[in-house]
Write an enzyme that holds these catalytic residues in place. Structure first.
Site, PDB file in Angstrom:
ATOM      1  N   SER A 173       0.842  -1.192   0.000  1.00  0.00           N
ATOM      2  CA  SER A 173       0.000   0.000   0.000  1.00  0.00           C
ATOM      3  C   SER A 173       0.874   1.239   0.000  1.00  0.00           C
ATOM      4  O   SER A 173       1.981   1.238   0.559  1.00  0.00           O
ATOM      5  CB  SER A 173      -0.849  -0.042   1.278  1.00  0.00           C
ATOM      6  N   TYR A 198      -2.397  -0.512  10.644  1.00  0.00           N
ATOM      7  CA  TYR A 198      -2.601  -1.153   9.325  1.00  0.00           C
ATOM      8  C   TYR A 198      -1.375  -0.919   8.440  1.00  0.00           C
ATOM      9  O   TYR A 198      -0.800  -1.849   7.873  1.00  0.00           O
ATOM     10  CB  TYR A 198      -3.864  -0.606   8.645  1.00  0.00           C
ATOM     11  N   LYS A 252       1.808  -3.446   6.758  1.00  0.00           N
ATOM     12  CA  LYS A 252       2.294  -3.519   5.371  1.00  0.00           C
ATOM     13  C   LYS A 252       3.812  -3.289   5.327  1.00  0.00           C
ATOM     14  O   LYS A 252       4.527  -3.943   4.564  1.00  0.00           O
ATOM     15  CB  LYS A 252       1.560  -2.508   4.485  1.00  0.00           C
TER      16      LYS A 252
END
Ligand code: UDP
Length: 340
Positions: A125, A150, A154
């Site tokens: 991302s 989050y 990643k």
């Protein structure tokens, strides 16, 4: 050629399966259906006339993962989408995010190593860049502190893959860093299915237009941008999907120079929140009920991609405009009324 797709009933996963099937890959889809619906498989079949093999398993269940991979050890590669992806939820429940997103990745890497599956494509991302200090963002832009758990999962995921590849150079890996995926398949047979409150701007827009939500709030119009609202790089999900097919083929054709390669997937064009709303209003003929509200905590002011690397190495070029994306998102919102 067979490819295993984890998270295959999810938003980007389902669009990618359509693209893979249309390019004659055989697909094995794994999903625990915790954040998606089995309906996606029907939509995929209606679009392509083909059916992926499906396993409802949790990737945190190491034995279940190993069993499926053993059955499909002839796969040429794997595309790993499965992960939790809500930024606010990750702030509230960080351990859920670390446990799920990291354990599942480790189990998948363990399985591809055990069964010697050579090619691996990972969903990353643009959030790994944090608050980037230069725009547009290139693949070599310095990675800053993650703005959310989050995003941190990643970053950690990417690091795990780098270390895995150093120890096991047999495996070839691509990290795809998505900007803001939006829209739905033009057939309106698959799309994003927000299970609770939507997390992202476009489902907020379409749900407001259809009356599921009363009003959209634009989070701030006092930023230092051309109209005061935040700038993002909204990219059609079908363009993102096709990049996965190209990335996998690139690895199969051994075109990669290093065992881990990174690509940004964005249009290269920044669009403000107010411009995104205007594009939606134009293609849908709907007047959107929105107000300007305060800034949302954690929002970066502006971010958009330099997509040169994906264009030159993968021969990847966007086929869809923002208007196409907004129209397809609207058609999908209308279709969901019939379906669910
Ligand atoms: N946004 C907004 N109202 C909403 C949802 C989002 O103004 O109800 C804005 C948000 O502040 C950001 C942009 O839309 O500038 C994209 O937000 P999204 O959550 O879709 O993606 P991300 O922030 O992860 O880039």
């Amino acid at each position: 050629m067979k490819v295993i797709v984890t998270g295959g009933t999810g938003y980007i996963g389902s669009h990618t399966i359509v693209d893979l099937l249309n390019h004659n890959f055989e697909v094995v889809c794994i999903d625990n259906l915790s954040r998606s619906k089995k309906y996606a498989l029907e939509g995929i079949e209606q679009i392509t006339g083909k059916k992926p093999i499906f396993y409802q398993i949790d990737l945190c269940d190491k034995e279940a993962v190993s069993k499926v991979f053993q059955e499909h050890k002839d796969a040429i590669g794997i595309i790993h989408f499965a992960a939790l992806k809500s930024v606010p939820e990750s702030v509230e429940q960080p351990l859920l995010y670390y446990a799920n997103n990291i354990n599942s990745l480790v189990n998948v890497l363990q399985a591809i190593h055990t069964y010697q599956i050579p090619n691996f494509v990972f969903s990353s991302s643009c959030s790994v860049y944090g608050n980037a200090d230069t725009l547009p963002v290139t693949e070599t832009t310095t990675i800053q502190t993650a703005e959310s758990p989050y995003a941190h999962t990643k970053q950690i995921g990417e690091d795990i893959i780098y270390n895995f590849s150093k120890a096991h150079p047999f495996h070839q890996n691509i990290l795809l860093r998505y900007f803001n995926p939006v829209g739905a398949h033009p057939s309106a047979l698959i799309g994003e299915i927000p299970l609770e409150k939507p997390n992202n701007l476009v489902p907020y827009i379409t749900q407001t237009a259809i009356g599921k939500l009363q009003q959209l709030t634009v989070f701030g119009n006092d930023y230092n941008t051309r109209d005061g609202s935040n700038i993002r790089d909204y990219i059609h999900v079908c363009d993102i999907a096709h990049a996965h097919t190209l990335a996998l083929q690139y690895l199969i054709d051994k075109k990669n120079a290093t065992t881990v390669e990174v690509f940004n997937l964005g249009t290269g064009k920044g669009v403000s929140v107010l411009e995104a709303i205007a594009a939606f209003e134009k293609v849908s003929n709907q007047k959107l009920n929105y107000i300007i509200g305060p800034r949302r905590a954690g929002d970066v002011v502006a971010v958009y991609a330099d997509k040169t690397k994906a264009s030159t190495h993968l021969d990847w070029h966007c086929q869809y405009t923002l208007e196409d994306a907004m129209l397809s998102a609207w058609k999908w919102e209308l279709k969901m009324q019939e379906l669910f």
